[in-house]
Design a protein around this motif. Structure first.
Motif, PDB file in Angstrom:
ATOM      1  N   GLU A  21      48.286  38.414  45.707  1.00  0.00           N
ATOM      2  CA  GLU A  21      48.351  39.260  46.904  1.00  0.00           C
ATOM      3  C   GLU A  21      48.323  40.745  46.529  1.00  0.00           C
ATOM      4  OE1 GLU A  21      51.711  38.443  49.814  1.00  0.00           O
ATOM      5  OE2 GLU A  21      52.165  40.485  49.135  1.00  0.00           O
ATOM      6  N   ARG A  22      49.114  41.096  45.509  1.00  0.00           N
ATOM      7  CA  ARG A  22      49.200  42.508  45.093  1.00  0.00           C
ATOM      8  C   ARG A  22      47.902  43.023  44.488  1.00  0.00           C
ATOM      9  NH1 ARG A  22      53.203  45.630  47.292  1.00  0.00           N
ATOM     10  NH2 ARG A  22      53.994  43.868  48.455  1.00  0.00           N
ATOM     11  N   LEU A  23      47.231  42.189  43.706  1.00  0.00           N
ATOM     12  CA  LEU A  23      45.986  42.645  43.071  1.00  0.00           C
ATOM     13  C   LEU A  23      44.989  43.056  44.149  1.00  0.00           C
ATOM     14  CD1 LEU A  23      45.424  40.240  40.035  1.00  0.00           C
ATOM     15  CD2 LEU A  23      46.497  42.489  40.080  1.00  0.00           C
ATOM     16  N   ALA A  24      44.914  42.247  45.220  1.00  0.00           N
ATOM     17  CA  ALA A  24      43.990  42.579  46.318  1.00  0.00           C
ATOM     18  C   ALA A  24      44.411  43.892  46.974  1.00  0.00           C
ATOM     19  CB  ALA A  24      43.986  41.444  47.333  1.00  0.00           C
ATOM     20  N   MET A  25      45.734  44.055  47.200  1.00  0.00           N
ATOM     21  CA  MET A  25      46.228  45.289  47.824  1.00  0.00           C
ATOM     22  C   MET A  25      45.963  46.501  46.937  1.00  0.00           C
ATOM     23  SD  MET A  25      49.841  43.850  49.277  1.00  0.00           S
ATOM     24  CE  MET A  25      50.529  45.362  49.923  1.00  0.00           C
ATOM     25  N   LEU A  26      46.175  46.334  45.629  1.00  0.00           N
ATOM     26  CA  LEU A  26      45.980  47.457  44.697  1.00  0.00           C
ATOM     27  C   LEU A  26      44.511  47.877  44.665  1.00  0.00           C
ATOM     28  CD1 LEU A  26      48.280  46.351  41.731  1.00  0.00           C
ATOM     29  CD2 LEU A  26      48.609  48.366  43.175  1.00  0.00           C
ATOM     30  N   ARG A  27      43.626  46.887  44.629  1.00  0.00           N
ATOM     31  CA  ARG A  27      42.189  47.204  44.576  1.00  0.00           C
ATOM     32  C   ARG A  27      41.770  47.928  45.850  1.00  0.00           C
ATOM     33  NH1 ARG A  27      41.463  41.473  42.188  1.00  0.00           N
ATOM     34  NH2 ARG A  27      41.746  41.929  39.978  1.00  0.00           N
ATOM     35  N   GLU A  28      42.339  47.494  46.956  1.00  0.00           N
ATOM     36  CA  GLU A  28      42.046  48.119  48.250  1.00  0.00           C
ATOM     37  C   GLU A  28      42.553  49.571  48.261  1.00  0.00           C
ATOM     38  OE1 GLU A  28      41.115  46.453  51.317  1.00  0.00           O
ATOM     39  OE2 GLU A  28      41.385  48.290  52.515  1.00  0.00           O
ATOM     40  N   GLN A  29      43.798  49.758  47.781  1.00  0.00           N
ATOM     41  CA  GLN A  29      44.405  51.101  47.802  1.00  0.00           C
ATOM     42  C   GLN A  29      43.699  52.059  46.843  1.00  0.00           C
ATOM     43  OE1 GLN A  29      48.490  51.294  46.370  1.00  0.00           O
ATOM     44  NE2 GLN A  29      48.814  53.373  47.153  1.00  0.00           N
ATOM     45  N   ILE A  30      43.381  51.570  45.646  1.00  0.00           N
ATOM     46  CA  ILE A  30      42.886  52.453  44.585  1.00  0.00           C
ATOM     47  C   ILE A  30      41.367  52.643  44.628  1.00  0.00           C
ATOM     48  CG2 ILE A  30      42.745  52.743  42.058  1.00  0.00           C
ATOM     49  CD1 ILE A  30      45.439  51.057  42.006  1.00  0.00           C
ATOM     50  N   GLY A  31      40.657  51.621  45.038  1.00  0.00           N
ATOM     51  CA  GLY A  31      39.191  51.728  45.083  1.00  0.00           C
ATOM     52  C   GLY A  31      38.632  52.024  43.704  1.00  0.00           C
ATOM     53  N   ASP A  32      37.802  53.078  43.607  1.00  0.00           N
ATOM     54  CA  ASP A  32      37.253  53.402  42.277  1.00  0.00           C
ATOM     55  C   ASP A  32      37.938  54.639  41.694  1.00  0.00           C
ATOM     56  OD1 ASP A  32      36.294  55.355  43.884  1.00  0.00           O
ATOM     57  OD2 ASP A  32      34.158  54.978  43.497  1.00  0.00           O
ATOM     58  N   LYS A  33      39.132  54.959  42.208  1.00  0.00           N
ATOM     59  CA  LYS A  33      39.846  56.158  41.742  1.00  0.00           C
ATOM     60  C   LYS A  33      40.696  55.855  40.498  1.00  0.00           C
ATOM     61  CE  LYS A  33      39.736  58.669  46.012  1.00  0.00           C
ATOM     62  NZ  LYS A  33      39.813  57.835  47.226  1.00  0.00           N
ATOM     63  N   LYS A  34      41.302  56.921  39.969  1.00  0.00           N
ATOM     64  CA  LYS A  34      42.055  56.758  38.712  1.00  0.00           C
ATOM     65  C   LYS A  34      43.570  56.838  38.917  1.00  0.00           C
ATOM     66  CE  LYS A  34      38.511  58.641  35.693  1.00  0.00           C
ATOM     67  NZ  LYS A  34      38.154  59.837  34.932  1.00  0.00           N
ATOM     68  N   VAL A  35      44.282  56.079  38.077  1.00  0.00           N
ATOM     69  CA  VAL A  35      45.746  56.000  38.161  1.00  0.00           C
ATOM     70  C   VAL A  35      46.359  56.412  36.827  1.00  0.00           C
ATOM     71  CG1 VAL A  35      47.687  54.500  38.798  1.00  0.00           C
ATOM     72  CG2 VAL A  35      45.379  53.897  39.538  1.00  0.00           C
ATOM     73  N   LEU A  36      47.475  57.104  36.906  1.00  0.00           N
ATOM     74  CA  LEU A  36      48.209  57.507  35.707  1.00  0.00           C
ATOM     75  C   LEU A  36      49.576  56.835  35.714  1.00  0.00           C
ATOM     76  CD1 LEU A  36      48.407  59.527  33.275  1.00  0.00           C
ATOM     77  CD2 LEU A  36      49.332  61.189  34.894  1.00  0.00           C
ATOM     78  N   LEU A  37      50.045  56.407  34.540  1.00  0.00           N
ATOM     79  CA  LEU A  37      51.348  55.727  34.476  1.00  0.00           C
ATOM     80  C   LEU A  37      52.088  56.111  33.204  1.00  0.00           C
ATOM     81  CD1 LEU A  37      53.264  53.321  35.503  1.00  0.00           C
ATOM     82  CD2 LEU A  37      51.972  51.897  33.918  1.00  0.00           C
ATOM     83  N   ALA A  38      53.361  56.490  33.359  1.00  0.00           N
ATOM     84  CA  ALA A  38      54.215  56.697  32.185  1.00  0.00           C
ATOM     85  C   ALA A  38      54.743  55.321  31.791  1.00  0.00           C
ATOM     86  CB  ALA A  38      55.371  57.637  32.521  1.00  0.00           C
ATOM     87  N   LEU A  39      54.334  54.853  30.628  1.00  0.00           N
ATOM     88  CA  LEU A  39      54.686  53.505  30.182  1.00  0.00           C
ATOM     89  C   LEU A  39      55.738  53.583  29.081  1.00  0.00           C
ATOM     90  CD1 LEU A  39      54.184  50.430  29.942  1.00  0.00           C
ATOM     91  CD2 LEU A  39      52.192  50.944  28.546  1.00  0.00           C
ATOM     92  N   SER A  40      56.983  53.264  29.450  1.00  0.00           N
ATOM     93  CA  SER A  40      58.064  53.380  28.457  1.00  0.00           C
ATOM     94  C   SER A  40      58.132  52.140  27.575  1.00  0.00           C
ATOM     95  CB  SER A  40      59.401  53.557  29.174  1.00  0.00           C
ATOM     96  OG  SER A  40      59.743  52.354  29.864  1.00  0.00           O
ATOM     97  N   GLY A  41      57.631  51.018  28.101  1.00  0.00           N
ATOM     98  CA  GLY A  41      57.776  49.763  27.363  1.00  0.00           C
ATOM     99  C   GLY A  41      58.947  48.956  27.900  1.00  0.00           C
ATOM    100  N   GLY A  42      59.686  49.514  28.865  1.00  0.00           N
ATOM    101  CA  GLY A  42      60.750  48.773  29.534  1.00  0.00           C
ATOM    102  C   GLY A  42      60.124  47.736  30.467  1.00  0.00           C
TER     103      GLY A  42
END
Ligand code: XMP
Length: 327
Positions: free
Chosen positions: A25-46
């Motif tokens: 369900e989330r993958l579909a929502m994420l693809r819809e929200q993000i489209g072909d745009k870019k996302v940034l994430l601070a990945l701590s490893g937690g």
């Protein structure tokens, strides 16, 4: 999406099947929200940021850029695991920043616990902002907010760790794919996404990392003693089957020396304190009853393998009156 709430009738995600349904369900929502745009994430490893990263990689692949800041206060093997799992196994677009010297230089000589925390927090934002400014065309900021964060910030217990610290030009639209989940559900989703058990079942680890387990002014040699003794403790707890059972366990090396004897010569070295506690909500905690034979093995290994240590102590104090961490 940013203000999504957990539906009152939402079933607890307590199986891989339910986790998989949530992911689909989330993958579909994420693809819809993000489209072909870019996302940034601070990945701590937690747990939380790792699950968000794995989910976003599945949803939009290399449209996601992860930034992993090594502040020099991580546990042994952690930055390596982040690089292995995300860059090598999941083919993530991962920027690894080794900022250890920068953090440790800023922390040199600082003894006040709150100032230490502030320096670590501010420096983290500064490093992240520097990396973000090097990137073009980012539209979204991924964030590992989980449902208890929302409940606690509503109750005024905790200032929510949101993007508040970022400058105006970097306040991107938020993507929070685990926002409505409880911690156990985040772990289940992580498992269903194929993250290693050692990452999904990770014990809580404070943001300022080993910095609060090296009380007083942090020095590189004493920090190394904390990191090495922590690695031995984790290894031995895993071998004894305690890793998944004890809620939080770690070592502390205070800035204090005592006399010892090694190879017939007098030594003057630090001691390692072992802390192992159980709790439900971290508001109070009881001390784990470690088998004596395991304790002896820990003493033997730590005093022979960790440089600058000649003594090992066990902290028997519950919370209250002691806190879990030392500062
Ligand atoms: P205390 O020491 O207050 O810790 O009994 C309770 C729980 O909170 C964690 N902790 C922190 N987590 N930043 C964090 O993200 C911090 O500054 C911090 N201080 C403590 C601690 O590890 C324990 O799980």
């Amino acid at each position: 999406m940013a203000l999504e709430s957990r539906p009152e009738n939402m079933k607890r995600i307590d199986s891989l099947e339910l986790a998989q349904a949530y992911i689909d369900e989330r993958l579909a929502m994420l693809r819809e929200q993000i489209g072909d745009k870019k996302v940034l994430l601070a990945l701590s490893g937690g747990v939380d940021s790792s699950v968000v990263a794995a989910m976003l990689i599945r949803a939009v692949g290399r449209q996601l850029t992860c930034v992993h800041v090594n502040h020099g206060l991580l546990r042994k093997g952690e930055p390596e695991q982040v690089i292995r799992v995300f860059r090598e196994e999941m083919d993530a677009n991962l920027i690894y920043v080794d900022a250890a010297d920068r953090f440790l230089d800023k922390l040199a000589g600082v003894t006040d616990p709150e100032r230490k925390r502030k320096i670590i927090g501010k420096e983290f934002i500064d490093v992240f902002v520097e990396e973000a400014r090097k990137l073009d065309g980012i539209s979204f900021l991924g964030q590992g907010t989980i449902w208890p964060d929302i409940l606690e910030s509503e109750a005024g217990i905790k200032a929510h760790h949101n993007a508040g610290g970022l400058p105006e030009d970097l306040r991107f639209e938020l993507v929070e794919p685990v926002r409505i989940l409880f911690k156990d559900e985040v772990r289940m989703v992580g498992r269903a996404l194929g993250l290693p058990e050692s990452m999904v079942e990770r014990q809580p680890f404070p943001g300022p990392g080993l910095g609060v387990r090296c009380p007083g002014a942090i020095t590189r040699d004493r920090l190394e003693a904390v990191r090495e003794s922590d690695a031995i403790l984790r290894e031995e707890f895993a071998a004894a089957g305690l890793a998944g059972k004890v809620w939080q366990y770690f070592t502390v090396v205070p800035d204090f020396k005592s006399t010892g004897i090694r190879d017939g010569r007098r030594t003057f070295e630090w001691f390692v304190i072992i802390r192992a506690v159980n709790t439900v909500d971290a508001m109070s905690a009881t001390v784990e009853e470690i088998p004596f034979a395991l304790m002896q093995r820990l003493v033997q290994r730590i005093t022979s393998e960790v440089r600058g240590v000649n003594r090992v102590l066990y902290d028997f104090t519950p919370k209250p009156c002691a806190t879990i961490e030392y500062e």
